[in-house]
Design an enzyme around this catalytic site. Structure first.
Site, PDB file in Angstrom:
ATOM      1  N   ARG A  92       0.855  -1.186   0.000  1.00  0.00           N
ATOM      2  CA  ARG A  92       0.000   0.000   0.000  1.00  0.00           C
ATOM      3  C   ARG A  92       0.888   1.233   0.000  1.00  0.00           C
ATOM      4  NH1 ARG A  92      -1.953   1.029   4.390  1.00  0.00           N
ATOM      5  NH2 ARG A  92      -1.320  -0.687   5.710  1.00  0.00           N
ATOM      6  N   TYR A 231      -1.320  -3.563  -6.679  1.00  0.00           N
ATOM      7  CA  TYR A 231      -1.060  -4.353  -5.476  1.00  0.00           C
ATOM      8  C   TYR A 231      -2.120  -4.194  -4.395  1.00  0.00           C
ATOM      9  CZ  TYR A 231       2.004  -7.258  -2.696  1.00  0.00           C
ATOM     10  OH  TYR A 231       2.538  -8.326  -2.018  1.00  0.00           O
ATOM     11  N   LYS A 240      -9.393  -1.919   1.954  1.00  0.00           N
ATOM     12  CA  LYS A 240      -9.058  -0.779   2.816  1.00  0.00           C
ATOM     13  C   LYS A 240      -9.805   0.481   2.380  1.00  0.00           C
ATOM     14  CE  LYS A 240      -6.006  -3.189   5.105  1.00  0.00           C
ATOM     15  NZ  LYS A 240      -6.206  -3.555   6.515  1.00  0.00           N
ATOM     16  N   SER A 282      -1.192  -2.874  11.536  1.00  0.00           N
ATOM     17  CA  SER A 282      -0.731  -3.862  10.552  1.00  0.00           C
ATOM     18  C   SER A 282       0.553  -4.524  11.073  1.00  0.00           C
ATOM     19  CB  SER A 282      -0.426  -3.168   9.215  1.00  0.00           C
ATOM     20  OG  SER A 282      -1.543  -2.434   8.793  1.00  0.00           O
ATOM     21  N   CYS A 284       0.999  -6.784  13.415  1.00  0.00           N
ATOM     22  CA  CYS A 284       1.110  -7.045  14.861  1.00  0.00           C
ATOM     23  C   CYS A 284       0.433  -8.361  15.231  1.00  0.00           C
ATOM     24  CB  CYS A 284       0.487  -5.912  15.668  1.00  0.00           C
ATOM     25  SG  CYS A 284       1.528  -4.458  15.780  1.00  0.00           S
ATOM     26  N   ASP A 307      -9.416  -9.088   9.656  1.00  0.00           N
ATOM     27  CA  ASP A 307      -8.867  -7.756   9.343  1.00  0.00           C
ATOM     28  C   ASP A 307      -9.860  -6.615   9.550  1.00  0.00           C
ATOM     29  OD1 ASP A 307      -6.581  -6.259   8.420  1.00  0.00           O
ATOM     30  OD2 ASP A 307      -7.610  -5.932   6.531  1.00  0.00           O
TER      31      ASP A 307
HETATM   32  C1  OXD Z   1      -2.828  -3.998   6.348  1.00  0.00           C
HETATM   33  C2  OXD Z   1      -3.423  -5.117   5.595  1.00  0.00           C
HETATM   34  O1  OXD Z   1      -1.868  -3.393   5.858  1.00  0.00           O
HETATM   35  O2  OXD Z   1      -4.336  -5.753   6.141  1.00  0.00           O
HETATM   36  O3  OXD Z   1      -3.315  -3.719   7.436  1.00  0.00           O
HETATM   37  O4  OXD Z   1      -3.027  -5.366   4.460  1.00  0.00           O
HETATM   38 MN    MN Z   2      -5.068  -4.802   7.902  1.00  0.00          MN
END
Ligand code: OXD
Ligand code: MN
Length: 620
Positions: A92, A231, A240, A282, A284, A307
């Protein structure tokens, strides 16, 4: 039959193909929009995605034939593929992610704001002809089960077949979404181009993309425009961009929460079930916790999501949550038998891997999958690799994309459109210092305060000291579509809409605290079930806690440590509260709040004052 044969060739200004739905009346707006975007981007073809298995199979065959996917050896990994991205398109791009709200103050200091009029001009230029030589796919998707009371729908227009295949796993795609649109359901518009038009006869790249990237959200009109990247979160816009950034805005306006949280059901030895949502920044360990295999006898975890969770106050005074996604887009490195055996089992087949290493036998490998690396591999960039190469074989952000239904511990009712009633919400970061293993908030406002202060030490910070903190409130820093001070206020107001005795209890957890010698003090992974056991016994009212200036921690002896050996001294360090460090941390929180000016809710500054007051009164 190759998919390309099913396309209706169009000249963008004339025929556009037709959505494969008999109900056409309500679709006029969608068709007009597709027509406008096609006129701008000038694709060679338009394909309306129906979400069928046959269509998906044809798409994957096309991608393999074009050299954009490598088919893995079906003996080891049936129905699975490897994609290798362009080396400059691997994650990202937060620096290129924008919130184009009418007013800059509505984006807030944690987002990149851009003026909507200005960026519309830029996007018009970038997207003009950007799909030449390519197919424009129309992908209708639903977040949550189609038609569910907590679900939302959208449409992604994209020129990336890889994105289409990924969206098909991450969301519910197809004609029943079009039927919703036909019936007048509101939908979010998203447009994505890899930004690599093809001249007639020009050979395509294995991973087309553009050096210039823009991921732009229009919260006022509920639109997303993404240019230049193929990506993950830059290209699978439902994830997201819609399920978090745009949905957070819809949630603000409609009175619910779109959160960067896993969702699990925990079943205790008596068979009682509890539902937990947990926000971690992210990388963790969210996916690991979502697929936890408890080490303590009699406990079970069922996965609901890894997520994103959408959470709404229900008529019964409880909070109800769904996982709006239909798949997992997880980080591969570090996922192995020892850390997340459930994920390893989930990936047995039907998976698209991106940027992992390829084994000579046609299977995949990444760092952490096994203790020892295979002697020879092809790395994520397609080069020969051996353990002596001195570089990772898989990219650190390499990914797997797989349907959630393949998870061996997915809850049988994970698609229940009404979701599950939440019993607890957990916040966690990666903190080497200060934050204890587990801490219970004293009430909702204190819980919101804890969420607003989530942070990790910057890796450059000296370990064992309170260094510079990377703030990631509610783990939403990169994902909140509006001013985060208003978002904190929204959390406070949603809390007022649940019954005080039915609101989820809020906890902060920290698996990453280190001793003065730099060692992790807590074994983590499956043993985290012991912390969840304490949390659930708190909910039941059977586990004692002691009050501290920062919140409630387990009373001595109340954490179940049967069968593991955590030295007494480590336990003391895990729960040590250093008054001076906490006062310094309170100063850092004040500095952080100050970046929002007077938009920070008064209830949170009051929490900060109360924390300082309690700390000052605490013994040294
Ligand atoms: C993030 C993902 O970056 O879930 O949090 O890809
Ligand atoms: Mn995430």
């Amino acid at each position: 039959m190759a998919l390309v044969d099913t396309f209706r060739p169009v000249s963008p200004s004339t025929s556009l193909g037709a959505p494969p739905s008999p109900q056409r009346e309500g679709l006029a707006e969608l068709e007009a929009w597709v027509e406008r975007i096609a006129a701008l981007t000038q694709p060679d073809r338009v394909h309306w995605v129906d979400g069928s298995a046959a269509e998906n199979a044809a798409l994957l065959r096309e991608l393999v034939a074009e050299g954009k996917l490598i088919k893995l050896n079906p003996e080891w990994r049936p129905g699975s593929y490897l994609a290798r991205s362009h080396p400059g398109d691997v994650a990202r791009v937060e620096g290129r992610t924008f919130i184009a709200s009418e007013h800059e103050a509505d984006a807030g200091p944690t987002n990149n704001w851009i003026a909507p009029d200005e960026i519309r001009g830029t996007l018009d230029t970038l997207f003009a002809g950007s799909m030449r030589g390519r197919t424009l796919y129309v992908v209708p998707f639903s977040l949550g089960t189609v038609g569910g009371p907590l679900s939302h729908i959208g449409v992604q227009l994209t020129d990336s077949a890889y994105a289409v295949a990924s969206i098909g796993m991450m969301t519910r795609v197809g004609t029943d979404v079009l039927a919703q649109i036909a019936e007048g359901a509101p939908w979010v518009r998203t447009v994505h181009s890899v930004g690599a038009p093809l001249a007639p006869g020009e050979a395509d790249a294995a991973w087309p993309c553009n050096d210039e990237k823009y991921i732009v959200h229009f919260p006022d009109t509920l639109e997303v425009w993404s240019f230049g990247s193929g990506y993950g979160g830059n290209a699978i816009l439902a994830k997201k961009c819609v399920a978090l950034r745009i949905a957070s805005v819809i949630g603000r306006d409609e009175g619910w929460l779109a959160e960067h949280m896993l969702l699990i059901r925990v079943i205790d030895p008596t068979g009682r079930a509890y539902h937990l949502a947990a926000a971690f920044p992210s990388a963790c360990g969210k996916t690991n916790l979502a697929m936890l295999r408890p080490t303590i006898p009699g406990w079970r975890v069922e996965t609901l999501g890894d997520d994103i969770a959408w959470i709404r106050p229900g008529a019964d005074g409880r909070m109800w949550a769904i996982n709006p996604e239909a798949g997992f887009f997880g980080v591969a490195p570090g996922t192995g038998e020892a850390t997340n055996v459930t994920a390893v089992e989930t990936l047995w087949g039907n998976t698209i891997f991106t940027n992992v290493a390829l084994r000579p036998d046609g299977d995949v490998w990444w760092e952490g999958l096994t203790d020892e690396a295979p002697p020879r591999l092809t790395d994520w960039e397609g080069n020969d690799w051996t353990p002596a190469s001195g570089r990772p074989a898989a990219h650190p952000n390499s990914r797997f994309t797989v349907g959630a239904a393949q998870c061996p511990q997915i809850a049988a009712d994970w698609e229940d459109p009404n979701g599950v009633p939440l019993d607890a919400i957990l916040f966690g970061g990666r903190r080497a210092t200060n934050v204890p293993l587990v801490l219970e908030a004293t009430d909702w406002a204190h819980g919101v305060f804890l969420g607003s202060t989530i942070s990790s030490e910057k890796t450059a910070a000296a370990e064992g000291t309170v260094g510079e903190l990377r703030r990631d409130p509610f783990a939403m820093l990169p994902f909140c579509g509006y001013n985060m001070a208003d978002y904190f206020g929204h959390w406070l107001s949603v809390g007022e809409r649940v019954r005080f005795d039915r609101a989820p209890r809020i906890f902060q957890v920290n698996w990453f605290r280190k001793g003065a010698d730099g060692r992790f003090l807590w074994p983590g992974f499956g043993e985290n079930a012991r912390v969840i056991d304490w949390i659930i016994r708190r909910i039941q009212g059977t586990a004692p806690a002691v009050s501290t200036p920062i919140g409630r921690i387990p009373a001595p002896g109340s954490l179940n440590l049967d069968g593991i050996d955590v030295p007494e001294a480590d336990l003391d360090e895990l729960f040590a509260i250093d008054k001076e460090s906490w006062l310094r941390e309170a100063d850092l929180t004040e500095e952080f709040y100050a970046t929002f000016g007077d938009r920070i809710p008064a209830a949170l500054t009051a929490e900060l004052s109360a924390l300082r007051y309690r700390l000052r009164g605490a013994p040294n």
